[in-house]
Write a protein that holds these residues in place. Structure first.
Motif, PDB file in Angstrom:
ATOM      1  N   VAL A 181       0.831  -1.215   0.384  1.00 63.44           N
ATOM      2  CA  VAL A 181       0.613   0.095  -0.081  1.00 63.44           C
ATOM      3  C   VAL A 181       0.709   1.172   0.135  1.00 63.44           C
ATOM      4  O   VAL A 181       2.258   0.951   0.433  1.00 63.44           O
ATOM      5  CB  VAL A 181      -0.845  -0.214   0.933  1.00 63.44           C
ATOM      6  CG1 VAL A 181      -1.896  -0.944   1.168  1.00 63.44           C
ATOM      7  CG2 VAL A 181      -0.030  -0.041   1.916  1.00 63.44           C
ATOM      8  N   CYS A 184      -3.016   3.825  -2.123  1.00 57.58           N
ATOM      9  CA  CYS A 184      -4.009   2.388  -1.767  1.00 57.58           C
ATOM     10  C   CYS A 184      -4.970   2.956  -2.736  1.00 57.58           C
ATOM     11  O   CYS A 184      -5.964   1.469  -3.088  1.00 57.58           O
ATOM     12  CB  CYS A 184      -4.749   3.121  -0.584  1.00 57.58           C
ATOM     13  SG  CYS A 184      -3.874   2.569   0.861  1.00 57.58           S
ATOM     14  N   LEU A 187      -4.366  -1.896  -3.745  1.00 54.73           N
ATOM     15  CA  LEU A 187      -5.143  -2.518  -2.870  1.00 54.73           C
ATOM     16  C   LEU A 187      -7.280  -2.121  -3.119  1.00 54.73           C
ATOM     17  O   LEU A 187      -7.684  -2.850  -3.272  1.00 54.73           O
ATOM     18  CB  LEU A 187      -4.655  -2.182  -1.775  1.00 54.73           C
ATOM     19  CG  LEU A 187      -5.709  -2.441  -0.693  1.00 54.73           C
ATOM     20  CD1 LEU A 187      -4.588  -4.350  -0.743  1.00 54.73           C
ATOM     21  CD2 LEU A 187      -5.598  -2.103   0.767  1.00 54.73           C
ATOM     22  N   ARG A 188      -7.255  -1.298  -3.738  1.00 56.14           N
ATOM     23  CA  ARG A 188      -9.145  -0.635  -3.101  1.00 56.14           C
ATOM     24  C   ARG A 188      -9.152  -1.476  -4.944  1.00 56.14           C
ATOM     25  O   ARG A 188     -10.032  -1.895  -4.684  1.00 56.14           O
ATOM     26  CB  ARG A 188      -8.854   0.887  -3.637  1.00 56.14           C
ATOM     27  CG  ARG A 188     -10.250   1.381  -3.770  1.00 56.14           C
ATOM     28  CD  ARG A 188     -11.016   0.725  -2.593  1.00 56.14           C
ATOM     29  NE  ARG A 188     -11.680   2.230  -2.316  1.00 56.14           N
ATOM     30  CZ  ARG A 188     -12.700   2.890  -2.136  1.00 56.14           C
ATOM     31  NH1 ARG A 188     -11.613   4.428  -1.478  1.00 56.14           N
ATOM     32  NH2 ARG A 188     -14.029   4.072  -2.640  1.00 56.14           N
ATOM     33  N   ALA A 191      -9.469  -4.952  -3.804  1.00 57.26           N
ATOM     34  CA  ALA A 191     -10.889  -5.134  -3.363  1.00 57.26           C
ATOM     35  C   ALA A 191     -11.308  -5.486  -3.271  1.00 57.26           C
ATOM     36  O   ALA A 191     -12.556  -5.819  -3.149  1.00 57.26           O
ATOM     37  CB  ALA A 191     -10.434  -4.404  -1.796  1.00 57.26           C
ATOM     38  N   ILE A 203      -8.228 -10.498   1.329  1.00 60.17           N
ATOM     39  CA  ILE A 203      -7.275  -9.048   0.847  1.00 60.17           C
ATOM     40  C   ILE A 203      -6.272  -9.033   1.759  1.00 60.17           C
ATOM     41  O   ILE A 203      -7.199  -8.688   3.521  1.00 60.17           O
ATOM     42  CB  ILE A 203      -8.486  -8.165   0.633  1.00 60.17           C
ATOM     43  CG1 ILE A 203      -9.054  -8.277  -0.295  1.00 60.17           C
ATOM     44  CG2 ILE A 203      -6.927  -6.739   0.194  1.00 60.17           C
ATOM     45  CD1 ILE A 203      -8.179  -8.452  -1.751  1.00 60.17           C
ATOM     46  N   ALA A 205      -3.353  -6.099   2.806  1.00 58.31           N
ATOM     47  CA  ALA A 205      -2.940  -5.461   2.540  1.00 58.31           C
ATOM     48  C   ALA A 205      -1.099  -5.224   3.844  1.00 58.31           C
ATOM     49  O   ALA A 205      -0.989  -5.530   4.572  1.00 58.31           O
ATOM     50  CB  ALA A 205      -3.239  -4.236   3.520  1.00 58.31           C
ATOM     51  N   CYS A 235      -8.043   4.544   0.377  1.00 59.19           N
ATOM     52  CA  CYS A 235      -7.967   3.155   2.102  1.00 59.19           C
ATOM     53  C   CYS A 235      -8.966   3.663   2.442  1.00 59.19           C
ATOM     54  O   CYS A 235      -9.021   4.908   3.131  1.00 59.19           O
ATOM     55  CB  CYS A 235      -6.848   4.033   2.904  1.00 59.19           C
ATOM     56  SG  CYS A 235      -6.574   3.156   5.297  1.00 59.19           S
ATOM     57  N   THR A 237     -10.923   0.266   5.337  1.00 59.43           N
ATOM     58  CA  THR A 237     -10.528  -0.493   6.415  1.00 59.43           C
ATOM     59  C   THR A 237     -11.458  -1.626   6.000  1.00 59.43           C
ATOM     60  O   THR A 237     -10.758  -2.877   6.434  1.00 59.43           O
ATOM     61  CB  THR A 237      -9.957  -0.157   7.410  1.00 59.43           C
ATOM     62  OG1 THR A 237     -11.230   0.454   8.215  1.00 59.43           O
ATOM     63  CG2 THR A 237      -8.839   0.416   7.248  1.00 59.43           C
ATOM     64  N   ILE A 240     -10.132  -4.494   3.947  1.00 57.82           N
ATOM     65  CA  ILE A 240      -8.897  -5.352   4.038  1.00 57.82           C
ATOM     66  C   ILE A 240      -9.496  -6.422   5.064  1.00 57.82           C
ATOM     67  O   ILE A 240     -10.140  -6.175   5.693  1.00 57.82           O
ATOM     68  CB  ILE A 240      -8.714  -4.560   4.295  1.00 57.82           C
ATOM     69  CG1 ILE A 240      -8.044  -3.477   3.637  1.00 57.82           C
ATOM     70  CG2 ILE A 240      -6.895  -4.834   4.225  1.00 57.82           C
ATOM     71  CD1 ILE A 240      -6.858  -2.425   4.312  1.00 57.82           C
ATOM     72  N   ASP A 241      -8.597  -7.600   4.589  1.00 55.20           N
ATOM     73  CA  ASP A 241      -8.989  -8.516   5.651  1.00 55.20           C
ATOM     74  C   ASP A 241      -8.038  -8.789   6.861  1.00 55.20           C
ATOM     75  O   ASP A 241      -8.168  -8.880   8.534  1.00 55.20           O
ATOM     76  CB  ASP A 241      -8.966  -9.963   5.454  1.00 55.20           C
ATOM     77  CG  ASP A 241     -10.115 -10.052   4.684  1.00 55.20           C
ATOM     78  OD1 ASP A 241     -11.686 -10.179   4.182  1.00 55.20           O
ATOM     79  OD2 ASP A 241     -10.367  -9.494   2.560  1.00 55.20           O
ATOM     80  N   ILE A 243      -3.395  -6.930   7.984  1.00 52.97           N
ATOM     81  CA  ILE A 243      -2.985  -6.294   7.714  1.00 52.97           C
ATOM     82  C   ILE A 243      -1.286  -6.054   8.320  1.00 52.97           C
ATOM     83  O   ILE A 243      -1.558  -6.904   9.212  1.00 52.97           O
ATOM     84  CB  ILE A 243      -3.445  -5.008   8.622  1.00 52.97           C
ATOM     85  CG1 ILE A 243      -4.230  -4.102   7.622  1.00 52.97           C
ATOM     86  CG2 ILE A 243      -1.800  -3.320   8.420  1.00 52.97           C
ATOM     87  CD1 ILE A 243      -4.780  -2.619   8.205  1.00 52.97           C
TER      88      ILE A 243
END
Length: 323
Positions: A181, A184, A187-188, A191, A203, A205, A235, A237, A240-241, A243
């Motif tokens: 990240v 982000c 990732l975004r 996801a 997911i 991060a 971002c 959260t 996201i599963d 971090i």
């Protein structure tokens, strides 16, 4: 100009290769999405192209437009390549953290450099200072355009429509996606694709210690491309599963292991992602199929990650072994 032709036509559809040596003795499969094989050398080619292409279609830009962006690395390099092809000027607003290697690439690609020497006095960060400089340049230059990688939804939509779709098409089932990240955007986009398509992909991060994205303990970070000094607008959260925070040393050992075991010379964030998989090995479902995104090329880190002398000087310890 053809906004879908030439060098722009080969952005995306990057290879996905199994990391057969690094995780040979583990009960899992790890596949690397080689974003470093984009023509501009990184995953940033995708959002750079989408941001420029959509603005072009909307008539906001065209030949002769001056594109201005705050970037000290891969996004700037991608924009420089794309703008040069489409006949537009590009100004990259950078700061002292920008490597000399990246500055040479930018200049060779036709970019103009605007240097911000001092951080923002309120936050102590360079990003706010760079963004203020962008606004000044936009006010001074008629017909200029700011893609705004930090808030332009085309940043993450590029990965929604291409990166994650390609991974799923190539692998079928994906149990875990490991993604570094910074803005982000990657990732975004990935996801959101997983969520909207009802996939069971977890997911993960990957952030670096000292980053402000998921922690209030902000401190020095040695490498660009992983982490940020602020919480990026993209971002979220709730998508996201897991971090995972990695150290700068983890980044070095991850990069070195990737080069030694798989002959893949990738950038700093890739080393962090490999380290994150290692950190989570005991938590992963047996037989799990994992995808990791290798964001950029290692040549941009020859003076740091891949320099024995720099590592010895910076960390005060011996080089990572072939583990």
């Amino acid at each position: 100009m053809d906004i879908n032709g030439g060098i722009l036509s080969v952005i995306g559809n990057t290879p996905l290769v199994k990391l057969s040596s690094l995780f040979r003795d583990r009960d899992l499969e790890v596949y690397a999405k080689l974003e470093l094989m984009n023509p501009g050398g990184s995953a940033k080619d995708r959002p750079a192209l989408r941001m420029i292409r959509e603005a072009w279609k909307e008539g906001k830009i065209g030949p002769g437009t001056v594109v201005v962006e705050s970037s000290s690395g891969n996004m700037a390099i991608s924009l420089a390549m794309i703008c040069k092809y489409l006949g537009m000027r590009f100004i990259s607003v950078i700061d002292p953290k920008t490597t000399e290697y990246n500055i040479r690439i930018l200049k060779a690609s036709g970019a103009e450099i605007d240097y911000v020497a001092d951080p923002d006095p309120e936050s102590g960060e360079f990003l706010p200072a760079r963004l203020k400089r962008v606004q000044r340049l936009l006010a001074e230059i008629p017909g200029s355009f700011w893609p705004n990688q930090y808030a332009n939804t085309n940043n993450y939509l590029a990965h929604y429509h291409t990166t994650m779709k390609e991974i799923v098409d190539q692998l079928g089932r994906v149990d875990y996606l490991f993604c570094g990240v910074s803005t982000c955007g990657t990732l975004r986009g990935c996801a959101e694709y997983v969520k909207d398509h009802g996939l069971a992909t977890h997911i993960v991060a990957v952030d670096v210690e000292g980053s402000a994205i998921f922690s209030a303990n902000k401190s020095r970070r040695r490498f660009p491309g992983l982490g940020a000094g602020i919480v990026p607008p993209f971002c979220k959260t709730d998508i996201i599963d897991r971090i995972v925070h990695v150290s700068d040393w983890d980044i070095v050992t991850g990069c070195r292991a990737l080069a030694q075991k798989e002959s893949i010379m990738a950038g700093a964030s890739s080393g962090g992602v490999i380290a994150a998989v290692r950190h989570m090995e005991q938590e992963l479902v047996p037989g799990a199929k994992c995808a990791v995104i290798l964001h950029d090329r290692g040549e941009r880190y020859l003076d740091t990650v891949y320099s024995d002398a720099w590592i010895e000087s910076e960390f005060g310890r011996g080089l990572p072994g072939d583990d």
